[in-house]
Write an enzyme that holds these catalytic residues in place. Structure first.
Site, PDB file in Angstrom:
ATOM      1  NE  ARG A  79     -43.549  21.572  44.653  1.00 43.39           N
ATOM      2  CZ  ARG A  79     -44.731  21.550  45.258  1.00 43.39           C
ATOM      3  NH1 ARG A  79     -44.859  22.104  46.458  1.00 43.39           N
ATOM      4  NH2 ARG A  79     -45.776  20.984  44.700  1.00 43.39           N
ATOM      5  CG  HIS A 112     -46.361  20.065  52.038  1.00 38.12           C
ATOM      6  ND1 HIS A 112     -45.530  21.170  52.050  1.00 38.12           N
ATOM      7  CD2 HIS A 112     -47.206  20.246  50.979  1.00 38.12           C
ATOM      8  CE1 HIS A 112     -45.854  21.975  51.051  1.00 38.12           C
ATOM      9  NE2 HIS A 112     -46.860  21.444  50.388  1.00 38.12           N
ATOM     10  CD  GLN A 168     -50.712  23.514  52.379  1.00 36.18           C
ATOM     11  OE1 GLN A 168     -50.193  23.861  51.321  1.00 36.18           O
ATOM     12  NE2 GLN A 168     -51.746  24.168  52.903  1.00 36.18           N
ATOM     13  CG  ASP A 208     -53.694  16.633  49.004  1.00 37.41           C
ATOM     14  OD1 ASP A 208     -53.893  17.390  48.038  1.00 37.41           O
ATOM     15  OD2 ASP A 208     -52.576  16.192  49.314  1.00 37.41           O
ATOM     16  CB  CYS A 221     -52.760  21.581  50.445  1.00 34.51           C
ATOM     17  SG  CYS A 221     -52.806  19.959  49.671  1.00 34.51           S
ATOM     18  NE  ARG A 234     -47.089  26.555  51.781  1.00 34.97           N
ATOM     19  CZ  ARG A 234     -46.812  25.835  50.695  1.00 34.97           C
ATOM     20  NH1 ARG A 234     -47.790  25.208  50.050  1.00 34.97           N
ATOM     21  NH2 ARG A 234     -45.575  25.719  50.266  1.00 34.97           N
TER      22      ARG A 234
END
Length: 308
Positions: free
Chosen positions: A102, A129, A132, A223, A264, A293
């Site tokens: 990450r 991402h 996700q 988001d 998310c 996830r």
């Protein structure tokens, strides 16, 4: 189905994505059938950025598969500063069977994959991402029997989450509407790539800055408007004022006839989404996404070691 790495949505085929979705749902339904899939395996997890869901979902998911996870946090600094990304990748490859990263920059992910001799998973970068997005489409598949018939809209800042969502939607043949305030859209290169993928799959990709053009949707996604690390920026007030007309609330859900709302997390309540909608147990699937996830990432990990 096997993978060599899991780096970006546009590196996957429709068959691979559908296979990962199906596998994630099977692991979720029958976890004990997979509890030795990573037996004897160790996964190094690099985190340049703070994390709750990504850290916990990978750590516990690896454990559920019988593997061992090692957390490498921010104390190691940004990749490429203390030592070269290539050296980092080669060293970790001596010990680990896979690398989860990450990071801030996509170039770090690409460098790890180029120089590591073990699989690399992109757990978030500034461009993509994919973990996700995969979890989100697992979630959508649990609510809609035919993904190709789903209409999905993303409203807010054009960022790594929206990039991965619209790329995966275009590959799967899902109609996707992207609504961003002027000056906050994804790159022209990304928009062109999505349009090309949508043309190939036969799906409809719509990009607009006019929230009133949302049309009919099955699901609406949002988001945070202010990226991690920018919460105290001097520009925050201006951003909030510019984005407020794009807030996702019950009125917008009714206008679009959408049945579910997605996020998310972490959510900045009363900014991009109202508290009432976020907590609406009939419409909000945010915690289902969070759980998925783990299952989606388990599917990726199982697939990375499928040839062994």
């Amino acid at each position: 189905m096997s993978l060599s790495h899991f780096l970006a949505d546009d590196q996957l085929s429709k068959t691979q994505i559908l296979g990962l979705i199906a596998l994630a749902k099977d692991i979720k339904q029958h976890p004990t059938s997979y509890n030795q899939k990573l037996a004897g395996k160790s996964v190094a997890m690099i985190f340049e950025k703070p994390s709750l869901r990504t850290h916990v979902s990978f750590d516990m998911g690896i454990n559920k598969l019988g593997g061992h996870a090692l957390y490498l946090g921010q104390q190691n600094g940004k990749l490429g500063e203390r030592e070269r990304v290539s050296d980092y990748a080669k060293n970790l490859s001596c010990y680990a069977d896979a690398i989860v990263a990450r990071v801030f920059e996509n170039s770090a992910i690409e460098g790890l994959a180029q120089h590591a001799s073990v699989p690399v998973i992109n757990a978030l970068c500034n461009v993509y991402h994919p973990c996700q997005a995969l979890a989100d489409f697992v979630t959508l598949s649990e609510h809609f029997t035919d993904l190709s018939a789903v209409k999905l809209a993303y409203i807010g800042d054009g960022n790594n989450v929206s990039n991965s969502l619209m790329l995966m939607a275009a590959i799967l043949g899902v109609d996707f509407t992207l609504i961003c305030p002027e000056g906050h859209s994804p790159s022209a290169v990304m928009l062109t790539k999505v349009q090309q993928l949508a043309n190939a799959s036969g799906s409809v990709f719509t990009f607009t800055s006019n929230i009133n053009n949302i049309g009919k949707q099955d699901a609406i996604y949002t988001d945070t408007w202010v990226s991690m690390g920018d919460e105290n920026s001097s520009e925050k007030a201006n951003i909030l004022a510019k984005f407020m007309p794009y807030q996702v609330n019950h009125q917008l859900m009714d206008k679009a006839q959408a049945s579910i709302v997605m996020h998310c997390q972490p959510a900045h309540l009363e900014e991009e989404i109202t508290t009432a909608l976020f907590d609406d147990e009939e419409k909000s699937v945010v915690f289902q996404e969070a759980e998925n996830r783990m299952w989606a990432q388990c599917a990726v990990l199982v697939s990375l070691f499928a040839n062994e």
